[in-house]
Design a protein around this motif. Structure first.
Motif, PDB file in Angstrom:
ATOM      1  N   UNK A 152      16.440  78.077 -22.109  1.00 16.95           N
ATOM      2  CA  UNK A 152      16.901  77.059 -21.157  1.00 16.95           C
ATOM      3  C   UNK A 152      17.885  77.649 -20.154  1.00 16.95           C
ATOM      4  N   UNK A 153      18.750  78.553 -20.597  1.00 14.44           N
ATOM      5  CA  UNK A 153      19.696  79.192 -19.681  1.00 14.44           C
ATOM      6  C   UNK A 153      18.967  80.074 -18.666  1.00 14.44           C
ATOM      7  N   UNK A 154      17.899  80.720 -19.090  1.00 14.08           N
ATOM      8  CA  UNK A 154      17.125  81.548 -18.171  1.00 14.08           C
ATOM      9  C   UNK A 154      16.482  80.713 -17.075  1.00 14.08           C
ATOM     10  N   UNK A 155      16.229  79.450 -17.357  1.00 16.76           N
ATOM     11  CA  UNK A 155      15.521  78.593 -16.410  1.00 16.76           C
ATOM     12  C   UNK A 155      16.440  77.820 -15.473  1.00 16.76           C
ATOM     13  N   UNK A 156      17.727  78.017 -15.586  1.00 17.32           N
ATOM     14  CA  UNK A 156      18.621  77.356 -14.658  1.00 17.32           C
ATOM     15  C   UNK A 156      18.322  77.817 -13.238  1.00 17.32           C
ATOM     16  N   UNK A 157      18.303  76.909 -12.271  1.00 15.18           N
ATOM     17  CA  UNK A 157      17.966  77.307 -10.895  1.00 15.18           C
ATOM     18  C   UNK A 157      18.975  78.286 -10.333  1.00 15.18           C
ATOM     19  N   UNK A 158      18.457  79.254  -9.574  1.00 12.38           N
ATOM     20  CA  UNK A 158      19.318  80.265  -8.979  1.00 12.38           C
ATOM     21  C   UNK A 158      19.935  79.794  -7.683  1.00 12.38           C
ATOM     22  N   UNK A 159      20.900  80.574  -7.199  1.00 10.84           N
ATOM     23  CA  UNK A 159      21.610  80.268  -5.961  1.00 10.84           C
ATOM     24  C   UNK A 159      21.320  81.373  -4.954  1.00 10.84           C
ATOM     25  N   UNK A 160      20.596  81.052  -3.887  1.00  6.90           N
ATOM     26  CA  UNK A 160      20.310  82.045  -2.851  1.00  6.90           C
ATOM     27  C   UNK A 160      21.514  82.176  -1.927  1.00  6.90           C
ATOM     28  N   UNK A 161      21.892  83.425  -1.644  1.00  2.87           N
ATOM     29  CA  UNK A 161      23.047  83.671  -0.793  1.00  2.87           C
ATOM     30  C   UNK A 161      22.672  84.712   0.254  1.00  2.87           C
ATOM     31  N   UNK A 162      22.759  84.305   1.521  1.00  4.58           N
ATOM     32  CA  UNK A 162      22.377  85.204   2.610  1.00  4.58           C
ATOM     33  C   UNK A 162      23.236  86.464   2.585  1.00  4.58           C
ATOM     34  N   UNK A 163      22.556  87.610   2.677  1.00  2.76           N
ATOM     35  CA  UNK A 163      23.264  88.873   2.756  1.00  2.76           C
ATOM     36  C   UNK A 163      23.769  89.415   1.443  1.00  2.76           C
ATOM     37  N   UNK A 164      23.575  88.714   0.350  1.00  2.00           N
ATOM     38  CA  UNK A 164      24.077  89.177  -0.935  1.00  2.00           C
ATOM     39  C   UNK A 164      22.993  89.985  -1.649  1.00  2.00           C
TER      40      UNK A 164
END
Length: 331
Positions: A152-164
């Motif tokens: 379940x932790x692996x499936x948490x939605x990610x956060x896209x960050x420009x330039x990172x």
């Protein structure tokens, strides 16, 4: 999401289609794959090809002029850690399966196999938490509910960050600090990262038993001729239009991919870790059998080469294991 099934459904399916078959193929030889941390010296014998050089007794070797290794008895539990790269690039998949889905399958099966035998499993998850807390820690635990919590932790939605960019060295340095006791460590990543992670991986391997699980998609190696297409950076969200019909562009892409591949293999070899490659079109059960063979033979992957052909070729009788495991449309 990488799979439409719930964590419970995915684990149940893997238990029936992969773990059950794997148990039969291991034929009770589970204890030969891993050693616990509680080791007592049992005997000495002459060194044989493929023995772990770390077990050489140099005093006896110098006295007898013949290399001897120590043999141990094991009486304590094993602790395993999964260092999971969950950055945007692992969400990529050219067919109906992403690198994240491959990671989920491998981690779920190995974690369940370990916890069923009373061993503890923990994880460091990189790339799902945002810049303030880029690495999340799941402390070691046992049992089926713990494996479900990891999935379940692996499936948490990610956060896209420009330039990172992905800095895999941050994950490895965190592991050096957090993992105190000698453990079995799986580094599961596509290794698409800024340079500088090889030294950290090497230091980790000197203290722990490390397996690098490299995720990749065939489309990352070569581009098909499909005309004008939009390509998006999976981590920053930046998009560009490219003409794949142009032979020169495809040649430059393949040259860069080959250069990255050579650098990756050099870094893994320099770190001195065993490597298991998992493609998005790979067969999960056959890949796990490659892992078993790797563990038993203690193979070291030479620079510029893949796994030996005998270990890369999936057995024909296992060819449908991955499809049975994931089902049509699983991501």
């Amino acid at each position: 999401m990488s799979d439409q099934a719930t964590p419970e459904q995915l684990l149940r399916r893997l238990e029936w289609t992969v773990l059950r078959r794997l148990d039969g193929l291991l034929q009770g030889d589970y204890r030969t794959l891993w050693r616990g941390t509680g080791l007592d010296l049992a005997d000495l014998r002459e060194y044989q090809h493929a023995d772990d050089v770390r077990h050489i007794d140099w005093n006896v070797t110098a006295r007898l002029q013949i290399p001897h290794v120590r043999q141990f008895t094991e009486d304590r539990e094993l602790t395993a850690w999964f260092l999971l790269d969950l950055t945007g690039s692992v969400d990529f998949g050219s067919d109906d399966r992403t690198k994240l889905a491959v990671s989920e399958g491998f981690v779920t099966v190995l974690a369940r196999l370990l916890t069923r035998h009373g061993n503890r499993v923990g994880a460091l998850l990189y790339g799902r938490q945002g810049p303030e807390r880029p690495i999340a820690v799941l402390p070691p635990g046992v049992g089926r509910p713990h494996v479900l919590g990891l999935l379940a932790r692996m499936r948490q939605p990610g956060v896209k960050q420009a330039g990172r960019e992905t800095v895999l060295a941050d994950l490895l340095r965190s592991a050096e600090t957090i993992i105190k006791r000698r453990s079995l460590v799986f580094v599961v990543s596509d290794f698409i990262s800024t340079p500088g992670w090889a030294d950290s991986l090497g230091r980790l391997a000197r203290r722990h038993e490390v397996l690098a699980v490299r995720l990749y998609d065939p489309l990352e190696m070569t581009l098909p001729d499909v005309g004008l297409v939009s390509i998006e950076d999976a981590e920053s969200g930046e998009q560009v239009f490219v003409d794949t019909h142009e032979p020169g562009f495809r040649e430059r892409f393949e040259a860069l991919a080959a250069e990255h591949e050579a650098t990756l293999r050099t870094n893994l070899a320099r770190a001195g870790v065993d490597t298991l490659e998992l493609a998005t079109n790979d067969d999960l059960l056959a890949a796990l059998l490659r892992f078993v063979a790797l563990r038993r033979q203690r193979l070291r992957v030479p620079v510029g080469t893949r796994m030996p052909a005998a270990l890369r070729t999936p057995p024909e009788r296992l060819s449908s294991a991955w499809e049975d495991t994931n089902g049509r449309g699983a991501r």
